[in-house]
Enzyme design. Structure first.
Site, PDB file in Angstrom:
ATOM      1  N   ALA A  66      -7.464   5.010  -8.931  1.00  0.00           N
ATOM      2  CA  ALA A  66      -7.851   5.747  -7.748  1.00  0.00           C
ATOM      3  C   ALA A  66      -7.287   4.899  -6.331  1.00  0.00           C
ATOM      4  O   ALA A  66      -7.646   5.127  -5.479  1.00  0.00           O
ATOM      5  CB  ALA A  66      -9.273   5.535  -7.657  1.00  0.00           C
ATOM      6  N   CYS A  67      -6.263   3.970  -6.823  1.00  0.00           N
ATOM      7  CA  CYS A  67      -5.625   3.365  -5.713  1.00  0.00           C
ATOM      8  C   CYS A  67      -4.512   4.060  -4.892  1.00  0.00           C
ATOM      9  O   CYS A  67      -3.773   4.974  -5.747  1.00  0.00           O
ATOM     10  CB  CYS A  67      -4.885   2.082  -6.265  1.00  0.00           C
ATOM     11  N   GLY A  68      -4.281   3.755  -3.702  1.00  0.00           N
ATOM     12  CA  GLY A  68      -3.156   4.590  -3.207  1.00  0.00           C
ATOM     13  C   GLY A  68      -1.652   4.221  -3.635  1.00  0.00           C
ATOM     14  O   GLY A  68      -0.944   5.047  -3.378  1.00  0.00           O
ATOM     15  N   ALA A  70      -1.158   4.335  -6.923  1.00  0.00           N
ATOM     16  CA  ALA A  70      -1.445   5.029  -8.281  1.00  0.00           C
ATOM     17  C   ALA A  70      -0.067   5.863  -8.679  1.00  0.00           C
ATOM     18  O   ALA A  70       0.315   5.830  -9.591  1.00  0.00           O
ATOM     19  CB  ALA A  70      -2.555   5.671  -8.085  1.00  0.00           C
TER      20      ALA A  70
END
Length: 191
Positions: A66-68, A70
């Site tokens: 869910a990280c930017g 990803a």
């Protein structure tokens, strides 16, 4: 004791601690402690022992679905596709340490990486990569590359064929960055 000696003593103490964690490496032979001493838990059970990858370079990356950043999973897959048959192993280490941007658990993490980014390289179990509960590999890497520890998701470590830590790149450095590609290529057998 002079103040200048304290960082050296602290580094030596951390190396000894890492050796103990790594399975009791001989204190007199600290040169034997390298990345091959560590293993990661697999989400399906069992372990991924880095000793089984002896003679091969390994790119270890703490990830979060869910990280930017990803989208870098796609770039990591491209590295795996390009260099995997020549010996490179890419290992995703999902971590909850940065804003809990890994909300999934177990096999769901690997499944999301496969579904959303085409990942076919190993994805290990969710693991802490910083602080007192950090995985032993990450504690060892912090000693080996002080000042180059993960500050966010998608920090990259390159382990050489001999098990030494030869590269570290922070989150914003894309997997296809020439520095990473060149470092990997230099570790692969020619031919």
């Amino acid at each position: 004791m002079p103040i200048q000696s304290r960082p050296i003593l602290r580094r030596h103490a951390l190396v000894l601690l890492g050796a103990t964690i790594a399975g009791g490496a001989r204190a007199a032979g600290m040169d034997t402690v390298n990345a091959r001493a560590f293993s990661f838990e697999k989400p399906e059970g069992g372990t991924l022992a880095l000793s089984g990858l002896a003679g091969k370079p390994i790119l270890v990356v703490n990830t979060a679905t869910a990280c930017g950043y990803a989208g870098q999973l796609t770039g990591l897959q491209a590295l795996w596709t390009r260099f995997g048959d020549r010996g490179l192993t890419v290992i995703a280490v999902p971590s909850p340490d940065f804003g809990n941007q890994e909300p999934l658990d177990g096999l769901a993490i690997a499944e999301a990486a496969r579904k959303d980014h085409g990942v076919t390289f190993p994805v290990v179990a969710k693991t802490h990569v910083r602080g007192p509960s950090a995985h032993p590999f990450y504690r060892w890497a912090a000693v080996e590359k002080p000042g180059s520890t993960p500050n966010w998701n998608f920090h990259k470590y390159l382990v050489a064929r001999d098990g030494s830590l030869i590269g570290a790149w922070p989150s914003p450095v894309e997997p296809n960055d020439p520095r990473i590609v060149t470092a990997i290529a230099n570790e692969l057998p020619t031919g």
